[in-house]
Design a protein around this motif. Structure first.
Motif, short mmCIF file in Angstrom:
data_model
loop_
_atom_site.label_atom_id
_atom_site.label_comp_id
_atom_site.label_asym_id
_atom_site.label_seq_id
_atom_site.Cartn_x
_atom_site.Cartn_y
_atom_site.Cartn_z
N GLY A 209 0.83 -1.20 0.00
CA GLY A 209 0.00 0.00 0.00
C GLY A 209 0.86 1.24 0.00
O GLY A 209 1.83 1.34 0.76
N LEU A 210 0.52 2.21 -0.85
CA LEU A 210 1.27 3.44 -0.98
C LEU A 210 0.45 4.62 -0.50
O LEU A 210 -0.70 4.81 -0.91
N LEU A 211 1.04 5.41 0.38
CA LEU A 211 0.41 6.61 0.91
C LEU A 211 1.05 7.81 0.21
O LEU A 211 2.28 7.92 0.15
N ALA A 212 0.24 8.70 -0.36
CA ALA A 212 0.78 9.82 -1.12
C ALA A 212 -0.03 11.08 -0.86
O ALA A 212 -1.16 11.03 -0.36
N THR A 213 0.56 12.22 -1.20
CA THR A 213 -0.16 13.49 -1.12
C THR A 213 -1.11 13.60 -2.30
O THR A 213 -1.07 12.79 -3.23
N THR A 214 -1.97 14.60 -2.29
CA THR A 214 -2.90 14.78 -3.40
C THR A 214 -2.16 15.12 -4.69
O THR A 214 -2.72 14.99 -5.78
N ALA A 215 -0.91 15.56 -4.59
CA ALA A 215 -0.11 15.84 -5.77
C ALA A 215 0.61 14.59 -6.28
O ALA A 215 1.34 14.64 -7.26
N GLY A 216 0.40 13.45 -5.59
CA GLY A 216 1.00 12.21 -6.01
C GLY A 216 2.40 11.98 -5.49
O GLY A 216 3.12 11.11 -5.99
N ILE A 217 2.82 12.75 -4.49
CA ILE A 217 4.16 12.59 -3.92
C ILE A 217 4.13 11.46 -2.89
O ILE A 217 3.40 11.55 -1.91
N PRO A 218 4.90 10.40 -3.09
CA PRO A 218 4.91 9.28 -2.13
C PRO A 218 5.41 9.73 -0.76
O PRO A 218 6.38 10.48 -0.66
N VAL A 219 4.74 9.26 0.28
CA VAL A 219 5.14 9.60 1.64
C VAL A 219 5.51 8.34 2.42
O VAL A 219 6.46 8.33 3.21
N ALA A 220 4.76 7.25 2.21
CA ALA A 220 5.03 6.02 2.95
C ALA A 220 4.55 4.83 2.14
O ALA A 220 3.64 4.93 1.32
N ILE A 221 5.19 3.70 2.38
CA ILE A 221 4.78 2.46 1.73
C ILE A 221 4.92 1.33 2.74
O ILE A 221 5.80 1.35 3.60
#
Length: 257
Positions: A209-221
């Motif tokens: 699972g990939l967590l990202a900002t609304t701009a699509g910048i990955p933050v955590a996986i």
């Protein structure tokens, strides 16, 4: 200017570089240089150049390229990564392991391949670009890359905390999605038969699972057992955002969507 040959009795002709000019309306000639000591091929090239004629031989034939490593794409991707501060996110202290991780990240952009192929592309003898030389890891093999990945995994929480601090603000909206990946091998403890989101059925897989900002910048996986259902993975991410159980200092009011 022009080249002329002047007979010289019993000796070879004198090869002279001359130019014509006018003096009180009369055309006169003066000698600029004596080229008699020049080899004939050099004289011929000068003659053609003075007449505006192309060279009789392609200049490319004058050079023998023993090896030329592509560099432009490496400079573009690595330069962008450094502008974004990717290396400092991996580890603030420069090290060979950090350089190896950076090399793998850049390689995934310019030529995504297996770790074995990536190692071959970095090594001096089999390099496919200037990446290994630029980062000083041209002597690495696949074992070095896997060891660097283990080192990066141990830093995962710190990296995610830094990304969250950079890209998540109080009350921000975050995006989360789940996928799966089948793989070869039987020793991965997370490998299970499950819903094949990648379309490869009947093989062991992992879920991530990939967590990202609304701009699509990955933050955590995060990686889960291959038979983990989507709702179960989502709960883990919501808990991470609310409590910072995995990464201390995350914005407490971030919303999972």
């Amino acid at each position: 200017m022009y080249v002329t040959r002047v007979p010289n009795r019993g000796s070879p002709p004198a090869v002279l570089l001359r130019e014509s000019y006018r003096d009180n309306g009369k055309v006169k000639t003066r000698t600029l240089a004596n080229l008699s000591h020049w080899p004939e091929r050099k004289v011929e090239k000068l003659q053609r150049a003075l007449k505006g004629l192309p060279a009789t031989r392609d200049l490319a034939e004058s050079f023998e390229v023993s090896r030329s490593l592509p560099h432009g794409h490496v400079a573009a991707v690595l330069g962008t990564a450094r502008t974004l501060g990717v290396e400092d996110l991996i580890d603030a202290t420069p090290s060979r392991r950090r350089d190896l991780v950076t090399a793998m990240l850049v390689a995934q952009v310019i030529a995504p391949e297996s770790k074995l192929a990536t190692a071959r592309g970095l090594r001096t003898q089999t390099a496919t670009s200037s990446l290994g030389e630029v980062l000083g890891v041209s002597g690495a093999d696949e074992d070095d890359l896997y060891a660097a990945m283990d080192w990066a995994l141990a830093r995962k929480d710190a990296i995610e905390t830094a990304l969250a601090a950079r890209h998540l603000n109080d009350g921000t909206l975050v995006l989360y999605d789940v996928s799966s990946a089948a793989f070869e091998g039987r020793t991965c403890p997370l490998g299970k038969i499950g819903h094949a989101r990648d379309g490869v059925k009947g093989r062991l897989q992992i879920v991530y699972g990939l967590l990202a900002t609304t701009a699509g910048i990955p933050v955590a996986i995060e990686v889960f057992d291959g038979n983990t259902a989507d709702p179960k993975t989502l709960t883990a991410q919501i808990n991470k955002l609310k409590t910072g159980s995995d990464c201390r200092g995350w914005p407490l009011s971030a919303i999972a969507a």
